[in-house]
Design an enzyme around this catalytic site. Structure first.
Site, short mmCIF file in Angstrom:
data_model
loop_
_atom_site.label_atom_id
_atom_site.label_comp_id
_atom_site.label_asym_id
_atom_site.label_seq_id
_atom_site.Cartn_x
_atom_site.Cartn_y
_atom_site.Cartn_z
N THR A 44 0.82 -1.21 0.00
CA THR A 44 0.00 0.00 0.00
C THR A 44 0.85 1.26 0.00
O THR A 44 0.40 2.33 -0.42
CB THR A 44 -0.95 -0.02 1.21
OG1 THR A 44 -1.68 -1.25 1.21
CG2 THR A 44 -1.93 1.13 1.19
N TYR A 130 3.68 -12.98 4.25
CA TYR A 130 2.61 -12.26 3.56
C TYR A 130 2.20 -13.09 2.36
O TYR A 130 2.94 -13.19 1.38
CB TYR A 130 3.12 -10.88 3.14
CG TYR A 130 2.13 -9.99 2.41
CD1 TYR A 130 0.76 -10.24 2.41
CD2 TYR A 130 2.58 -8.87 1.73
CE1 TYR A 130 -0.12 -9.42 1.76
CE2 TYR A 130 1.71 -8.03 1.06
CZ TYR A 130 0.36 -8.30 1.08
OH TYR A 130 -0.52 -7.48 0.41
N LYS A 158 0.27 -12.63 7.23
CA LYS A 158 -0.81 -11.82 6.69
C LYS A 158 -1.37 -12.61 5.52
O LYS A 158 -0.69 -12.83 4.51
CB LYS A 158 -0.31 -10.46 6.23
CG LYS A 158 -1.39 -9.61 5.52
CD LYS A 158 -0.81 -8.31 4.97
CE LYS A 158 -1.87 -7.53 4.22
NZ LYS A 158 -1.32 -6.28 3.62
N ILE A 200 -4.84 -6.54 8.79
CA ILE A 200 -3.87 -5.57 8.28
C ILE A 200 -4.58 -4.89 7.13
O ILE A 200 -4.75 -5.45 6.05
CB ILE A 200 -2.56 -6.25 7.86
CG1 ILE A 200 -1.91 -6.91 9.08
CG2 ILE A 200 -1.61 -5.22 7.24
CD1 ILE A 200 -0.60 -7.61 8.79
#
Length: 286
Positions: A44, A130, A158, A200
């Site tokens: 992000t 992730y 995540k 998250i």
């Protein structure tokens, strides 16, 4: 406890430079809304476009303001470059690194395991896996997650595949101290019921108060109220993610907080019509 962790955006100026003052304001607003834990330099944040010096400065500013957890994205399709980055950042006051499978330079599960374990040779920081196959075109297999979870430094994952069966199996086949975080804003409630340690979130950059309010229901395990409230904000989440992250997230943050929505190529701002449509949905969901 079900946490909200914001995967924070990187504000840019019209010239493409990082607006560090704006970054400070963003973090202060997040903290005042009740969010205390952050991922810096993640997807992000447009991390592939940031220099090492910029990444370091963002972390330094983050620690000036953040009393909670700071997780730093260090994903790369080159293990050597990832290790170089970790060595450059490892003296900073951070809590751990987040790493996804190598993108484009696709590997095997054995290579993926070694890619992650290479971090343990140069840093004692915690490691958060992730799983994001939409960007990497591969996943951590359940077997690889279980194998990596045996390493004390690998503290969690995540999980952003959207595969609820996979999510359920990771939660139920890892130990209680292995944290499984949801990485899909549209699955916050269902993953909480499946045992998520938290979310998250990207959308919380531009929608902090509603996400914190939703999380209060989840922490009380009041899933009926959580689901009811979630339905009222879901149109905003869905409309935001009509654009590739973080284009829609920055548009939402511009509408709600007047944050900078400039991006670095190859990302570009959405068309004006999208902003009008998103603003209408936001207004409808107030």
């Amino acid at each position: 406890m079900h946490k909200v962790i914001t995967a924070v955006i990187t504000p840019f100026t019209t010239t493409g430079a990082i607006d560090y003052d704006h970054f400070r304001r963003l973090l202060v607003d997040q903290i005042e809304a009740g969010i205390n834990d952050f991922v810096i330099n993640g997807t992000t944040a447009e991390a592939p476009t940031l220099t090492l010096e910029e990444k370091r400065r963002l972390i330094e500013i983050g620690r000036e303001l953040i009393s909670g957890t700071i997780i730093v994205g260090v994903s790369s399709n080159s293990t050597a470059k990832m290790i170089e980055e970790i060595k450059y950042l490892d003296d900073l006051d951070i809590d751990g690194y987040m790493v996804c499978p190598p993108y484009y330079n696709k590997t095997s599960q054995a290579g993926l395991y070694q890619h992650v374990m290479a971090i343990t040779e140069v840093s004692e920081r915690s490691i958060l896996l992730y799983n994001v196959p939409s960007r990497c075109q591969m996943s951590f297999s359940l077997e690889t997650v279980l194998k990596l979870s045996a390493c004390p430094q690998v503290i969690g994952i995540k999980e952003a595949s959207g595969d609820l069966n996979y999510f359920f199996n990771v939660v139920n086949q890892t130990s209680e101290d292995f944290a499984v975080f949801n990485g899909n804003d549209d699955l916050i409630v269902v993953t909480a019921k499946l045992g998520a340690a938290g979310v998250i979130s990207a959308i919380s950059n531009g929608y902090a108060e509603p996400i914190v309010h939703l999380n209060s229901y989840l922490n009380n395990q009041d899933y009926d109220q959580a689901y009811s409230y979630f339905q009222t904000i879901l149109p905003v989440i869905d409309k935001t993610y009509q654009q590739v992250n973080p284009i829609g997230v920055k548009a939402l943050a511009k509408i709600n907080y007047n944050y900078s929505d400039y991006l670095r190529l190859p990302l570009v701002e959405a068309e004006d019509s999208y902003y009008q449509e998103l603003r209408a949905v936001v207004d409808l969901c107030k």
